[in-house]
Design a protein around this motif. Structure first.
Motif, PDB file in Angstrom:
ATOM      1  N   ASP A 175       0.713  -1.201  -0.054  1.00  0.00           N
ATOM      2  CA  ASP A 175       0.006  -0.084   0.027  1.00  0.00           C
ATOM      3  C   ASP A 175       0.847   1.077  -0.155  1.00  0.00           C
ATOM      4  O   ASP A 175       0.607   2.245   0.697  1.00  0.00           O
ATOM      5  CB  ASP A 175      -0.987  -0.001   1.309  1.00  0.00           C
ATOM      6  CG  ASP A 175      -2.043  -1.034   0.851  1.00  0.00           C
ATOM      7  OD1 ASP A 175      -2.329  -1.191  -0.128  1.00  0.00           O
ATOM      8  OD2 ASP A 175      -2.622  -1.296   2.020  1.00  0.00           O
ATOM      9  N   GLY A 176       2.119   1.069  -0.627  1.00  0.00           N
ATOM     10  CA  GLY A 176       2.933   2.414  -0.775  1.00  0.00           C
ATOM     11  C   GLY A 176       3.887   2.514   0.212  1.00  0.00           C
ATOM     12  O   GLY A 176       4.702   3.733   0.104  1.00  0.00           O
ATOM     13  N   VAL A 177       3.902   1.610   1.209  1.00  0.00           N
ATOM     14  CA  VAL A 177       4.750   1.599   2.223  1.00  0.00           C
ATOM     15  C   VAL A 177       5.893   0.362   2.158  1.00  0.00           C
ATOM     16  O   VAL A 177       5.410  -0.641   1.915  1.00  0.00           O
ATOM     17  CB  VAL A 177       4.190   1.680   3.647  1.00  0.00           C
ATOM     18  CG1 VAL A 177       5.137   1.845   4.880  1.00  0.00           C
ATOM     19  CG2 VAL A 177       3.024   2.786   3.675  1.00  0.00           C
ATOM     20  N   ARG A 178       7.109   1.056   2.075  1.00  0.00           N
ATOM     21  CA  ARG A 178       8.308  -0.058   2.295  1.00  0.00           C
ATOM     22  C   ARG A 178       8.237  -0.835   3.576  1.00  0.00           C
ATOM     23  O   ARG A 178       8.313  -0.171   4.455  1.00  0.00           O
ATOM     24  CB  ARG A 178       9.589   0.769   1.951  1.00  0.00           C
ATOM     25  CG  ARG A 178      10.733  -0.322   1.738  1.00  0.00           C
ATOM     26  CD  ARG A 178      11.932   0.582   1.783  1.00  0.00           C
ATOM     27  NE  ARG A 178      13.126  -0.074   1.456  1.00  0.00           N
ATOM     28  CZ  ARG A 178      13.852  -0.359   0.308  1.00  0.00           C
ATOM     29  NH1 ARG A 178      13.092   0.191  -0.810  1.00  0.00           N
ATOM     30  NH2 ARG A 178      14.915  -1.086   0.273  1.00  0.00           N
ATOM     31  N   HIS A 179       8.491  -2.011   3.335  1.00  0.00           N
ATOM     32  CA  HIS A 179       8.556  -2.835   4.497  1.00  0.00           C
ATOM     33  C   HIS A 179       9.519  -4.243   4.189  1.00  0.00           C
ATOM     34  O   HIS A 179       9.656  -4.644   3.086  1.00  0.00           O
ATOM     35  CB  HIS A 179       7.101  -3.618   4.753  1.00  0.00           C
ATOM     36  CG  HIS A 179       6.008  -2.873   5.616  1.00  0.00           C
ATOM     37  ND1 HIS A 179       6.309  -2.137   6.774  1.00  0.00           N
ATOM     38  CD2 HIS A 179       4.979  -2.321   5.090  1.00  0.00           C
ATOM     39  CE1 HIS A 179       5.319  -1.551   7.020  1.00  0.00           C
ATOM     40  NE2 HIS A 179       4.715  -1.410   6.036  1.00  0.00           N
ATOM     41  N   ARG A 180      10.122  -4.515   5.060  1.00  0.00           N
ATOM     42  CA  ARG A 180      11.020  -5.850   5.197  1.00  0.00           C
ATOM     43  C   ARG A 180      10.107  -6.743   5.809  1.00  0.00           C
ATOM     44  O   ARG A 180       9.911  -6.588   7.028  1.00  0.00           O
ATOM     45  CB  ARG A 180      12.479  -5.734   5.744  1.00  0.00           C
ATOM     46  CG  ARG A 180      13.399  -4.725   4.610  1.00  0.00           C
ATOM     47  CD  ARG A 180      14.730  -4.487   5.462  1.00  0.00           C
ATOM     48  NE  ARG A 180      15.433  -5.751   5.478  1.00  0.00           N
ATOM     49  CZ  ARG A 180      15.886  -6.183   6.667  1.00  0.00           C
ATOM     50  NH1 ARG A 180      15.462  -5.784   7.659  1.00  0.00           N
ATOM     51  NH2 ARG A 180      16.818  -7.473   6.590  1.00  0.00           N
ATOM     52  N   ILE A 181       9.694  -7.929   5.112  1.00  0.00           N
ATOM     53  CA  ILE A 181       8.730  -8.986   5.887  1.00  0.00           C
ATOM     54  C   ILE A 181       9.248 -10.137   5.784  1.00  0.00           C
ATOM     55  O   ILE A 181       9.850 -10.433   4.877  1.00  0.00           O
ATOM     56  CB  ILE A 181       7.289  -8.603   5.322  1.00  0.00           C
ATOM     57  CG1 ILE A 181       7.443  -9.183   3.820  1.00  0.00           C
ATOM     58  CG2 ILE A 181       6.777  -7.311   5.338  1.00  0.00           C
ATOM     59  CD1 ILE A 181       6.806 -10.462   3.389  1.00  0.00           C
ATOM     60  N   TRP A 182       8.968 -10.719   6.813  1.00  0.00           N
ATOM     61  CA  TRP A 182       9.148 -12.466   6.793  1.00  0.00           C
ATOM     62  C   TRP A 182       7.714 -12.995   6.167  1.00  0.00           C
ATOM     63  O   TRP A 182       7.706 -13.889   5.600  1.00  0.00           O
ATOM     64  CB  TRP A 182       9.130 -12.940   8.479  1.00  0.00           C
ATOM     65  CG  TRP A 182      10.930 -12.944   8.592  1.00  0.00           C
ATOM     66  CD1 TRP A 182      11.729 -13.469   8.058  1.00  0.00           C
ATOM     67  CD2 TRP A 182      11.251 -12.199   9.548  1.00  0.00           C
ATOM     68  NE1 TRP A 182      12.885 -13.210   8.432  1.00  0.00           N
ATOM     69  CE2 TRP A 182      12.878 -12.345   9.545  1.00  0.00           C
ATOM     70  CE3 TRP A 182      10.934 -11.144  10.518  1.00  0.00           C
ATOM     71  CZ2 TRP A 182      13.875 -11.807  10.612  1.00  0.00           C
ATOM     72  CZ3 TRP A 182      11.878 -10.709  11.286  1.00  0.00           C
ATOM     73  CH2 TRP A 182      13.208 -10.811  11.366  1.00  0.00           C
ATOM     74  N   ILE A 183       6.684 -12.418   6.899  1.00  0.00           N
ATOM     75  CA  ILE A 183       5.308 -13.105   6.320  1.00  0.00           C
ATOM     76  C   ILE A 183       4.551 -12.062   6.011  1.00  0.00           C
ATOM     77  O   ILE A 183       4.088 -11.047   6.660  1.00  0.00           O
ATOM     78  CB  ILE A 183       4.568 -13.917   7.353  1.00  0.00           C
ATOM     79  CG1 ILE A 183       5.445 -15.303   7.755  1.00  0.00           C
ATOM     80  CG2 ILE A 183       3.258 -14.225   7.200  1.00  0.00           C
ATOM     81  CD1 ILE A 183       4.997 -16.070   9.079  1.00  0.00           C
ATOM     82  N   LEU A 184       3.730 -12.059   4.911  1.00  0.00           N
ATOM     83  CA  LEU A 184       2.450 -11.369   4.481  1.00  0.00           C
ATOM     84  C   LEU A 184       1.326 -12.471   4.291  1.00  0.00           C
ATOM     85  O   LEU A 184       1.357 -13.286   3.367  1.00  0.00           O
ATOM     86  CB  LEU A 184       2.661 -10.276   3.405  1.00  0.00           C
ATOM     87  CG  LEU A 184       1.131  -9.742   2.973  1.00  0.00           C
ATOM     88  CD1 LEU A 184       1.038  -8.819   3.955  1.00  0.00           C
ATOM     89  CD2 LEU A 184       1.694  -8.893   1.614  1.00  0.00           C
ATOM     90  N   TYR A 185       0.321 -12.410   5.310  1.00  0.00           N
ATOM     91  CA  TYR A 185      -0.596 -13.519   5.184  1.00  0.00           C
ATOM     92  C   TYR A 185      -2.097 -12.629   5.208  1.00  0.00           C
ATOM     93  O   TYR A 185      -2.172 -11.667   5.755  1.00  0.00           O
ATOM     94  CB  TYR A 185      -0.762 -14.333   6.484  1.00  0.00           C
ATOM     95  CG  TYR A 185      -2.047 -15.049   6.882  1.00  0.00           C
ATOM     96  CD1 TYR A 185      -1.978 -16.370   6.303  1.00  0.00           C
ATOM     97  CD2 TYR A 185      -2.967 -14.112   7.402  1.00  0.00           C
ATOM     98  CE1 TYR A 185      -3.312 -16.842   6.528  1.00  0.00           C
ATOM     99  CE2 TYR A 185      -4.226 -15.018   7.643  1.00  0.00           C
ATOM    100  CZ  TYR A 185      -4.443 -16.306   7.194  1.00  0.00           C
ATOM    101  OH  TYR A 185      -5.392 -17.088   7.457  1.00  0.00           O
TER     102      TYR A 185
END
Length: 514
Positions: A387-397
């Motif tokens: 949604d336009g915001v930068r994230h470093r993720i392990w999980i997007l569920y």
């Protein structure tokens, strides 16, 4: 004179109490109880007794197994605090041989500080930890824990005040770990939006597509379905067939009043999209490995599906919509497909696979704990624009609808048409993110950790900033994804479902086995 110095030298009320208790114990005559308490004390050395109890509890799935894990966590905390902390801070000489009869005095006597009693701390911590999860087991262990604590005084290994202080440490450790495993909020009762659908008693007007490529398909499948729905149009999609094309053909047949599907959730999702497009209700025949959507719709068996079709009983359900772009900029190849249950990016599919392999032997809670530790211990985060915001993720569920419990192990979806996407992210944006996450998994607080973000929305967009993604939708992986958009079509799908209270009826249609 400082209090610590008084405790070490002996004067003061605590020392008077200790000596008074030992004098009373020393007057007791010699008997079998002396050998009993020596053996009980020895059995609890280094936690051997409690590890054995935990092993026995762990053989029983459910509460006993969870109680064993909680008890061992509490024991570990109490042991660390006692042996690495207080014994160094509060050096104290143990009782001397003249304080008790020689036949009662333990040999050899421990050399570490007498204050506090590690045996007592471990006994109380383990027992309370177990009782928080399984009160009956805790009640049975309470006399044993009390016996272990007393045995340290009876054998001259500790002063009574050592045991009191150690027991207090054990109780505090257990209470601390209780916060680590918070009680899960109760999920709401199942709610459904009933829908009257065409009645199909013998299959007239029903087009069924059977995915013969997987699930629980066997050569008997088509035969049993033809016996169950003798007037239905039944088409088996084999290895050389495009399942999507076969489903579209079946949905477009003249006179079709309902579309039936036998297969896994990926196949059911394709059929759901076709049913919505052609304005048909969907009859799900549980032919997959897990049948998540079918179970949530109240269809656990073929009998349930037959009963719902005959009665024309159905519900409204939301349909998730996914648009995935592939290629260098995400626009070279765009695919649109339905999402019935869940989608995920990152390590979530690996976590689920590990948990499912272990849960048969260990139960879901312990399997989830071990799977989480293994997965996140070796995983690397992925950089996304969400949604336009930068994230470093392990999980997007992403769940199509609210799932419960509200943590990293969603299991149940009581409402099929709530109009939301259940979004759960585990990020690596925060300092010491991996340690925070591993601690949350270990202590059962991952759902409330600062690296875990839970929210709901009706739409979400995702864009890969580094390498292309592997997007899993209803268990089907789609590699090479550069961008994806998810939305919800509220109440778009009409699906057959047994009337409330009739699922699992006494009707006995022959079941199809793999």
């Amino acid at each position: 004179m400082p209090k610590l110095h008084r405790i070490r030298r002996g004067p003061g009320r605590i020392a008077d109490f200790d000596r008074a208790v030992l004098r009373r114990i020393s007057r007791w005559p010699h008997g079998n109880h002396d050998a009993f308490f020596r053996k009980l004390s020895a059995s609890a050395t280094k936690g051997k007794l409690w590890f054995a109890v935990a092993g026995a509890l762990a053989t029983v799935p459910g509460k006993p197994r969870r109680a064993a894990v909680h008890g061992l966590l509490a024991l570990g905390v109490a042991s660390a605090v006692t042996n690495l902390g207080f014994k160094a801070l509060l050096p104290r000489t143990r009782p001397l041989p003249e304080h008790l009869p020689v036949f009662r005095f333990v040999h050899p006597q421990p050399t570490s500080s007498s204050m506090p009693s590690g045996h007592s701390a471990s006994a109380v911590a383990f027992t309370l930890g177990v009782s928080f999860v399984h009160p009956a087991a805790g009640a049975l262990l309470a006399p044993v824990a009390a016996g272990v604590a007393y045995s340290r005084v009876h054998t001259g290994a500790h002063w009574p005040s050592d045991v009191v202080f150690g027991s207090a440490i054990g109780a505090g450790a257990a209470l601390l770990t209780r916060r680590w495993w918070p009680a899960r909020a109760e999920q709401p009762e199942q709610r459904r939006s009933d829908e009257a659908l065409p009645r199909i008693a013998d299959g007239a007007g029903l087009a069924i597509v059977v995915n013969a490529k997987g699930g629980s398909y066997s050569p008997e499948t088509g035969e049993v379905l033809r016996e169950t729905f003798p007037n239905a149009h039944i088409r088996e999609a084999g290895d050389d067939d495009d399942v999507t094309a076969v489903i579209e053909e079946a949905a477009a047949l003249p006179g079709t009043k309902a579309l039936g599907v036998w297969g896994g959730d990926g196949t059911v999702g394709t059929a759901a999209a076709a049913a919505v497009e052609h304005g048909l209700p969907l009859l799900v025949l549980p032919g997959g490995t897990l049948n998540h959507f079918a179970r949530d719709a109240g269809i656990a068996t073929l009998e349930d599906a037959v009963a719902a079709a005959a009665a024309g009983s159905g519900i409204r359900a939301d349909l998730g919509l996914v648009t995935a772009g592939r290629g260098q900029d995400g626009t070279d190849e765009v695919r649109e497909f339905a999402m019935l249950n869940t989608a995920s990016i990152g390590v979530y599919p690996n976590l689920v696979r590990r948990r499912e392999r272990l849960q048969g032997a260990l139960g879901k809670p312990l399997a989830g704990l071990i799977a989480g530790l293994r997965t996140f211990g070796a995983a690397s985060p992925t950089t996304l624009l969400i949604d336009g915001v930068r994230h470093r993720i392990w999980i997007l569920y992403l769940g199509r609808g609210r799932y419960y419990p509200r943590d990293l192990a969603p299991l149940a979806r009581p409402v099929m048409d709530d109009g939301v996407l259940d979004i759960r992210m585990v990020t690596a944006d925060e300092p010491f993110a991996r340690l925070r996450l591993l601690w949350g998994v270990l202590t059962g607080t991952a759902g409330s950790s600062k690296v875990t973000h839970l929210r709901e929305a009706s739409r979400i967009s995702v864009q890969a900033l580094d390498a292309p993604l592997v997007l899993a939708v209803d268990g089907e992986p789609l590699p090479g994804v550069r961008s994806a958009e998810f939305s919800v079509g509220p109440g778009h799908l009409r699906v057959y479902s047994p009337a409330a209270g009739t699922a699992g009826s006494s009707m006995r249609t022959t079941l199809i086995r793999p």
